[in-house]
Design an enzyme around this catalytic site. Structure first.
Site, short mmCIF file in Angstrom:
data_model
loop_
_atom_site.label_atom_id
_atom_site.label_comp_id
_atom_site.label_asym_id
_atom_site.label_seq_id
_atom_site.Cartn_x
_atom_site.Cartn_y
_atom_site.Cartn_z
N HIS A 36 43.92 41.50 39.43
CA HIS A 36 44.82 42.61 39.11
C HIS A 36 45.64 42.18 37.90
CE1 HIS A 36 48.37 45.20 39.68
NE2 HIS A 36 47.64 45.96 40.44
N ASP A 58 46.68 35.66 45.24
CA ASP A 58 47.22 37.02 45.32
C ASP A 58 46.73 37.64 46.64
OD1 ASP A 58 47.77 39.68 45.18
OD2 ASP A 58 46.95 39.98 43.16
N GLN A 112 46.07 42.39 48.80
CA GLN A 112 45.07 43.19 49.52
C GLN A 112 44.51 42.48 50.74
OE1 GLN A 112 44.53 46.29 48.83
NE2 GLN A 112 45.52 46.40 46.84
N LYS A 136 52.04 47.54 50.92
CA LYS A 136 50.62 47.65 51.24
C LYS A 136 50.35 47.20 52.67
CE LYS A 136 49.38 46.63 46.49
NZ LYS A 136 48.91 47.86 45.85
N CYS A 138 44.19 48.84 37.69
CA CYS A 138 44.89 47.66 37.12
C CYS A 138 43.97 46.46 37.09
CB CYS A 138 46.17 47.34 37.90
SG CYS A 138 47.38 48.65 37.81
N1 PMP Z 1 47.69 42.37 43.25
C1 PMP Z 1 46.83 43.24 43.81
C2 PMP Z 1 45.48 42.74 44.22
C3 PMP Z 1 47.20 44.56 43.97
O1 PMP Z 1 46.34 45.42 44.51
C4 PMP Z 1 48.48 44.98 43.54
C5 PMP Z 1 48.91 46.43 43.68
N2 PMP Z 1 47.96 47.37 43.30
C6 PMP Z 1 49.33 44.05 42.98
C7 PMP Z 1 48.91 42.75 42.86
C8 PMP Z 1 50.71 44.41 42.51
O2 PMP Z 1 51.50 44.77 43.58
P1 PMP Z 1 52.92 45.46 43.32
O3 PMP Z 1 52.66 46.61 42.42
O4 PMP Z 1 53.34 45.89 44.70
O5 PMP Z 1 53.81 44.43 42.73
#
Ligand code: PMP
Length: 421
Positions: free
Chosen positions: A137, A214, A217, A240, A379
């Site tokens: 991401h 990270d 997910q 999430k 993203c």
């Molecule tokens: N890492 C992953 C794999 C994500 O899916 C996301 C959110 N789409 C993020 C990081 C960023 O999370 P946040 O926008 O809650 O900071």
């Protein structure tokens, strides 16, 4: 036949997974969109919130709203206890050795920026290498790119196979004595690939590098054990995992956090402040929590983790795997539909493109039928570019989704495709 019936998960000692009952916890699932029952399949972007988590806000602001840590009055005591209680819940949730290693942030994104600006700024320099997986991401790419521009270290990319699994041979080959850090997601938000983070951590450590995982997910879908993975840093977001927005978690090994400098200054994070002698900093975890935190959000996150643990992460994971298998089978019956990300180990995310139908059009039109899916680059632009697409449609599942909803989704998708083709 209704598919929302009780099913028995494989493991014998778990209570049957009663999705119909569990859905009652989520008021939003009763709403309609464009006159149709909501089918919410955008859980990788944010999951919905159970009523007991929503109620935390009324309870906190109605009964014990107070700033935490330094107050001597009853309300401040109660708020501090609830806040620190949530930290302990997070510790247990990821099996961190100590709650001092649990730092509350605004979200996963802020946690990466914290590590980049604190650990990165003091440990990386020209000649060093940081390995970032192709599946990342942007939150685990851009903070490192910003820092690389300033410090002059090199970023190298761990490539993926055609099925969206990381190329572990390439990873081994990229690890050298110059590697300082490996950045990888536990589960890819774009493709659902589950990465072998334990093995990757072990290989990183053999090379003398650290690993930041990270878990944004992963935390909602599977049990996370930061000690078993041997992650140096592990990151996830509250919203999430059935919690609110505005709060996330950085886990870091105490030995690393102890020697990292603060990245934001202000109240809460100091021990003493003097114009003559400068400032000394608070002990962990407060050193990294400048200013008044998102108190109600943190307490609500604790509640969300209670909810998740009550249902059981193993049961949730098994249920979502059934949804993944079923939706994959159903989607494969659609002419011209191609699923991106077919790795053997996958979480409950299906990303796809359809010949002759733009993802954006599908997303807009299917919304008219009450179905919420995500369309775009998720993203993860480098990953999508690598696979030669600008956008995909993504359906992502949570504990409360049902096979009935997948049927509605697939039927709606067929209608939409017929309209745009
Ligand atoms: N890492 C992953 C794999 C994500 O899916 C996301 C959110 N789409 C993020 C990081 C960023 O999370 P946040 O926008 O809650 O900071």
């Amino acid at each position: 036949m209704s598919h929302t019936a009780v099913v028995t998960p494989q493991s014998a000692h778990q209570a049957p997974y009663n999705v119909a009952k569990l859905r009652e916890d989520f008021p939003i699932l009763k709403r309609e969109v464009h006159g149709k029952p909501l089918v919410y399949l955008d859980n990788a972007a944010t999951s919905q919130t159970p009523i007991e988590v929503i109620n935390v806000f009324a309870d906190y602001y109605g009964r014990y709203n107070a700033n935490i840590h330094r107050g001597l009055h009853t309300l401040a005591d109660e708020a501090t206890e609830a806040f620190e209680g949530a930290r302990e819940k997070v510790r247990a949730f990821i099996n961190a050795p100590s709650s001092r290693e649990v730092i509350f942030t605004r979200g996963a994104t802020e946690a990466f920026n914290l590590v980049a600006n604190s650990w990165g700024r003091t440990h990386l320099s020209a000649g060093d290498e940081v390995l970032i997986s192709m599946l990342e991401h942007h939150a685990n790419i851009v903070p490192w790119q910003l820092l690389a521009q300033q410090l002059g270290f090199t970023i190298k990319v761990i490539p993926v196979h055609a099925d969206g699994a990381l190329d572990m041979n390439a990873y081994r080959a990229l690890l050298t004595e110059r590697t300082r850090l490996v950045c990888v997601n536990h589960v890819s938000n774009a493709f659902g690939t589950i990465n072998p983070v334990k093995e990757m951590a072990s290989l990183a450590h053999q090379a003398g590098a650290l690993i930041i995982v990270d878990g944004a997910q992963a935390a909602p879908h599977q049990r996370v054990d930061v000690q078993d993975i041997d992650a140096d840093f592990y990151v996830f977001s509250g919203h999430k995992v059935y919690g609110p927005t505005g709060v996330g978690v950085l886990y870091g090994k105490q030995s690393l956090l102890e020697v990292m400098p603060p990245w934001q200054g202000g109240g809460e994070m100091i021990d003493t402040v003097s114009f003559e002698h400068g400032t000394t900093f608070a002990a962990l975890p407060h050193k990294f929590e400048a200013g008044t935190p998102a108190i109600a959000e943190v307490i609500a996150l604790g509640k969300a983790l209670d909810w998740t643990e009550n249902v059981g992460l193993d049961a949730i994971g098994e249920w979502e795997q059934q949804l993944l298998t079923y939706s994959t089978q159903q989607l494969q019956t659609i002419d011209g539909l191609r699923i991106l990300g077919t790795a053997e180990h996958k979480a409950a995310v299906v990303s796809f493109v359809v010949e002759g139908a733009h993802a954006q059009d599908i997303g807009l039109l299917i919304d008219q039928l009450g179905v919420a899916v995500r369309t775009g680059h998720h993203c993860a632009q480098p990953l999508l570019h690598h696979f030669g697409v600008e956008a995909t449609c993504r359906a992502s599942f949570a504990a409360y989704n049902t096979r009935d909803e997948i049927d509605i989704f697939v039927t709606s998708l067929r209608r939409v495709i017929d309209m745009v083709r």
